[in-house]
Enzyme design. Sequence first.
Site, PDB file in Angstrom:
ATOM      1  N   ASP A 112     -10.673 -25.433  11.042  1.00  0.00           N
ATOM      2  CA  ASP A 112      -9.113 -25.133  11.287  1.00  0.00           C
ATOM      3  C   ASP A 112      -8.727 -24.902  12.891  1.00  0.00           C
ATOM      4  OD1 ASP A 112      -6.540 -24.264  11.662  1.00  0.00           O
ATOM      5  OD2 ASP A 112      -6.319 -23.738   9.598  1.00  0.00           O
TER       6      ASP A 112
ATOM      7  N   LYS B 242       2.749 -24.903  14.507  1.00  0.00           N
ATOM      8  CA  LYS B 242       2.461 -23.949  15.432  1.00  0.00           C
ATOM      9  C   LYS B 242       2.412 -24.522  16.911  1.00  0.00           C
ATOM     10  CE  LYS B 242       1.691 -21.066  11.986  1.00  0.00           C
ATOM     11  NZ  LYS B 242       1.617 -22.161  10.567  1.00  0.00           N
TER      12      LYS B 242
END
Length: 414
Positions: free
Chosen positions: A185, A210
């Site tokens: 990730d 994000k």
Amino acid sequence: MKSPHETHFATLAIHAAYDAKQNQGALTPPIHVSSTYAFDTVEQGGAAFQGENDRFIYARLGSPSQQILEQRLAQLEQAEAALATASGMGAITATMWSMVKPGDEIIADLSLYGCTFSFLEHGLKSFGIKITYLNLSDPQNLVDHISDQTKLVYSETPSNPNMRLIDIEALSLICHQHDCKLMIDNTYCTPYLQNPLTLGADLVVHSATKYLGGHGDLIAGIVAGSHADIDHIRMFGLKDMTGAVISGFDVSLLLRGLKTLHVRMDRHCENAQKVAEYLNQSTHVKHTFYPGLENFPQKNLAAKQMRDTGGMIAFELNASREQSAQFVNSLKMILCAVSLGDAETLIQHPASMTHSTYTEEELLAHLISPTLIRLSVGLEHIDDIIADIHQAFESVFDAASGNCFSDNGLAISA
Ligand code: 4LM
């Protein structure tokens, strides 16, 4: 345009996979909202379903605007292919469903985003998949545990929320001695700061909500890897298991956000370095976890695999949990909110918010201190960010020392 590997990141983030001249000069790629795509003949439709031509079929499998985004992100992550999804959790779940079956094992690092932990612990586990959590910061722990049952090793680096790193290259070598894939990730770093696939990982996922989007106005996810893996995840994990399809409007917002990713990341890193240094020298702070600090335990690993040290900081105050909450509540400009990577500086208390599904015992077992505070350093002027933290310290600690608290913030028993 030159081949992808000769072109710089900033140029790819703006131009890759789209040519305005082929689109009536439109600088911004069109948003495709069609749910279905018509064929000239049954035979042509049949061939599309057999994968014998590259016609679009139905928007759950992709769209022309989504394809631009996917090809652009594949180039940024130096992957053969990428798939966009409706959320980061959509990317993680579609990928995991595609890679394991009952009886297989997933090994995950101890520290994970709360909902990823929930999916493993309360989701996949109940479908007969063995889940093992290890401290993967020490690769020997993986060597000692991995077996032919292990099909996937999963980690964030840096990890959410406590900023632990794992050595991607070392773990990939161990995984590849077994029939096992390494999935990373890369949300905290983005492809601008770290490319896990070039370090040996097989799959990389992002919460594009994000930094990739960067403006707090969309929810999206990305997975990148080999053509074979991405085709499988698209045609099984996404199409049949999750259905977590990104909308054309979010594709457009994400393409817009990506154009400034490199500029924003540079400023996030610059601001975060200064905030981390400020926190690190404060007597009110017990620990500051930021890869750019001299006393960061994994500083060398950060230098080896990250191009810069990012915009995320974790820290613990010399204070009780109540005072830590009081500190967050005393901030004036900085917003108390989950998510990260936005222009606005965001702060949150993981044990109460993003990681609240963990029990007290799980928090400790997964190395997440109940008093840890997470800061996503934004793009405001650095002096204003530090001034806000400073005034919140004063309001909590000066008031405390004037009343019934010692200098280190601990209550004095009366
Ligand atoms: C948060 N995070 O931490 P979507 N991977 C990582 C993440 O931090 C997140 C996701 C995946 C937070 C959300 C509230 C490392 C999310 C999941 O939220 O599904 O796009 O990403 O504050």
